[in-house]
Design a protein around this motif. Structure first.
Motif, PDB file in Angstrom:
ATOM      1  N   THR A  59      -6.870  -4.387   3.811  1.00 16.18           N
ATOM      2  CA  THR A  59      -6.441  -4.693   2.448  1.00 16.18           C
ATOM      3  C   THR A  59      -5.075  -5.352   2.361  1.00 16.18           C
ATOM      4  O   THR A  59      -4.782  -6.059   1.393  1.00 16.18           O
ATOM      5  N   ALA A  87      -6.346  -0.518  -7.059  1.00 12.08           N
ATOM      6  CA  ALA A  87      -6.249  -0.371  -5.596  1.00 12.08           C
ATOM      7  C   ALA A  87      -7.518   0.267  -5.042  1.00 12.08           C
ATOM      8  O   ALA A  87      -8.284   0.926  -5.761  1.00 12.08           O
ATOM      9  N   GLU A  88      -7.702   0.101  -3.750  1.00 19.35           N
ATOM     10  CA  GLU A  88      -8.763   0.830  -3.052  1.00 19.35           C
ATOM     11  C   GLU A  88      -8.185   2.149  -2.561  1.00 19.35           C
ATOM     12  O   GLU A  88      -7.087   2.176  -1.997  1.00 19.35           O
ATOM     13  N   LEU A 112      -8.346   5.820  -0.365  1.00 17.94           N
ATOM     14  CA  LEU A 112      -8.874   6.557   0.781  1.00 17.94           C
ATOM     15  C   LEU A 112      -8.323   7.972   0.681  1.00 17.94           C
ATOM     16  O   LEU A 112      -7.123   8.189   0.835  1.00 17.94           O
ATOM     17  N   GLY A 137       0.848  -1.185   0.000  1.00 12.56           N
ATOM     18  CA  GLY A 137       0.000   0.000   0.000  1.00 12.56           C
ATOM     19  C   GLY A 137       0.883   1.233   0.000  1.00 12.56           C
ATOM     20  O   GLY A 137       2.100   1.146   0.207  1.00 12.56           O
ATOM     21  N   LEU A 143      -7.786   0.795   6.853  1.00 16.09           N
ATOM     22  CA  LEU A 143      -7.772   0.369   5.457  1.00 16.09           C
ATOM     23  C   LEU A 143      -6.597  -0.562   5.191  1.00 16.09           C
ATOM     24  O   LEU A 143      -6.751  -1.612   4.549  1.00 16.09           O
ATOM     25  N   PHE A 144      -5.420  -0.192   5.664  1.00 22.23           N
ATOM     26  CA  PHE A 144      -4.253  -1.049   5.452  1.00 22.23           C
ATOM     27  C   PHE A 144      -4.437  -2.414   6.114  1.00 22.23           C
ATOM     28  O   PHE A 144      -4.069  -3.445   5.544  1.00 22.23           O
ATOM     29  N   VAL A 183      -3.484   5.877  -0.159  1.00 25.22           N
ATOM     30  CA  VAL A 183      -4.070   6.878   0.736  1.00 25.22           C
ATOM     31  C   VAL A 183      -3.409   8.227   0.480  1.00 25.22           C
ATOM     32  O   VAL A 183      -2.331   8.516   1.013  1.00 25.22           O
ATOM     33  N   THR A 208      -6.857   5.422   7.988  1.00 24.24           N
ATOM     34  CA  THR A 208      -5.782   4.937   7.127  1.00 24.24           C
ATOM     35  C   THR A 208      -5.306   3.565   7.558  1.00 24.24           C
ATOM     36  O   THR A 208      -5.184   2.629   6.747  1.00 24.24           O
ATOM     37  N   TYR A 235     -13.480   3.503  -3.421  1.00 28.72           N
ATOM     38  CA  TYR A 235     -12.854   4.641  -2.744  1.00 28.72           C
ATOM     39  C   TYR A 235     -13.747   5.142  -1.621  1.00 28.72           C
ATOM     40  O   TYR A 235     -14.962   4.904  -1.589  1.00 28.72           O
ATOM     41  N   LYS A 251      -2.465  -2.587  -3.506  1.00 27.81           N
ATOM     42  CA  LYS A 251      -3.690  -2.943  -2.801  1.00 27.81           C
ATOM     43  C   LYS A 251      -4.471  -1.726  -2.308  1.00 27.81           C
ATOM     44  O   LYS A 251      -5.706  -1.734  -2.306  1.00 27.81           O
ATOM     45  N   ALA A 252      -3.757  -0.707  -1.845  1.00 32.26           N
ATOM     46  CA  ALA A 252      -4.433   0.456  -1.262  1.00 32.26           C
ATOM     47  C   ALA A 252      -3.575   1.693  -1.440  1.00 32.26           C
ATOM     48  O   ALA A 252      -2.339   1.615  -1.368  1.00 32.26           O
TER      49      ALA A 252
END
Length: 296
Positions: free
Chosen positions: A292, A222-223, A225, A180, A288-289, A205, A285, A253, A202-203
């Motif tokens: 994911t 990726a997702e 944020l 991420g 999310l990590f 931010v 944050t 998102y 993967k993510a």
């Protein structure tokens, strides 16, 4: 992060400082414009000094025994050849871990971003914080010189340096391959960019970061944020078009705007720091990590 309250600087002064930090106005331009809000030139000089970062506020010491820190050189053949990075691992964990790439603001890898990397590692990740100023000798030890050096970077090559760093993170010994990225200001823009360039990410931010070219948004896997300061009109102006592109592309998102927060509200070394917004944004944050990267 410290809970120290932000001094009562006028919003106009903070916005002028934001323009100074990002090269929109010069130091002289800041002082001349700020003087009308600070009772003259002497007050403007004092205000600029007060707005400078205080790196001694670091939350996690560089010699924290819970962490293993080192410096690595990452090959970047499509960039500037090499980019150096600060690598931080939890000392007690022997299993493979996901990696979070931590991307600095437009002053290079300063002590604050190194501190952020250590915080990330304490939450059970390998943290990798590259320095865009590598090709110019690295972070020079103060913000003004760093800002001046930043203007000399070849940005297409520098962006490729960060792509190389993210690829390094995925293949790093001890990495699960789950990567991420979190970035701040310039680093937020890089987080958005990496999401379009690295399909295995993967993510991502971005804290108050500009979007990547909207035509590249359909590449995002990726997702995302997205964190924005409510008073950050400069960056926030790009959000409606970015959000429309994310929706059109079906990107996962979430986006949050923090009321009365300035650009840079997460930076606890400056008076722009807004403790409640920073705490909530950081909790979101890391959640999310965890979802994911640790459970993927």
């Amino acid at each position: 992060m410290t809970d120290e309250a932000t001094p009562p600087f006028k919003r106009e002064v903070l916005q002028l400082f934001d323009q100074y930090v990002h090269g929109v106005i010069s130091r002289r331009g800041f002082l001349e414009s700020a003087a009308k809000y600070t009772a003259g030139a002497a007050g403007a000089v004092a205000t600029l000094t007060a707005l400078a970062p205080n790196f001694a506020r670091a939350q996690t010491a560089a010699d924290d025994s819970r962490l293993i820190t080192t410096r690595v050189d990452i090959a970047s053949p499509d960039g500037n050849g090499t980019i150096k990075a600060y690598l931080v691992k939890p000392a007690a964990v022997k299993t493979k871990l996901p990696v979070v790439v931590v991307v600095h603001e437009n002053r290079g890898l300063n002590p604050h971003i190194e501190d952020i990397a250590r915080r990330v590692a304490l939450d059970g990740y390998i943290a990798l914080a590259p320095d865009a100023l590598t090709t110019l000798g690295g972070y020079p030890g103060n913000e003004d010189d760093a800002r001046a050096l930043f203007q000399k970077l070849d940005q297409p090559k520098t962006r490729n340096d960060f792509v190389a760093a993210a690829d390094y993170a995925r293949n790093l010994s001890g990495s699960t391959g789950h990567v991420g990225v979190v970035g701040f200001c310039y680093g937020g823009a890089i987080a958005n960019l990496l999401a379009t360039r690295i399909p295995t990410l993967k993510a991502a931010v971005p804290f108050y970061g500009s979007p990547a070219p909207l035509s590249d948004v359909p590449n995002i896997k990726a997702e995302l944020l997205v964190h924005m300061g409510g008073n950050d009109t400069r960056v926030n102006a790009s959000w409606p078009d970015y959000e429309a592109a994310l929706k059109a592309a079906g990107v996962r998102y979430a986006a949050y705007t923090y009321e009365n927060a300035e650009h840079g509200f997460n930076n606890d070394t400056t008076p722009r720091f807004k403790p409640d917004a920073a705490k909530l944004a950081w909790e979101r944050t890391m959640a999310l990590f965890a979802r994911t990267l640790k459970t993927a």
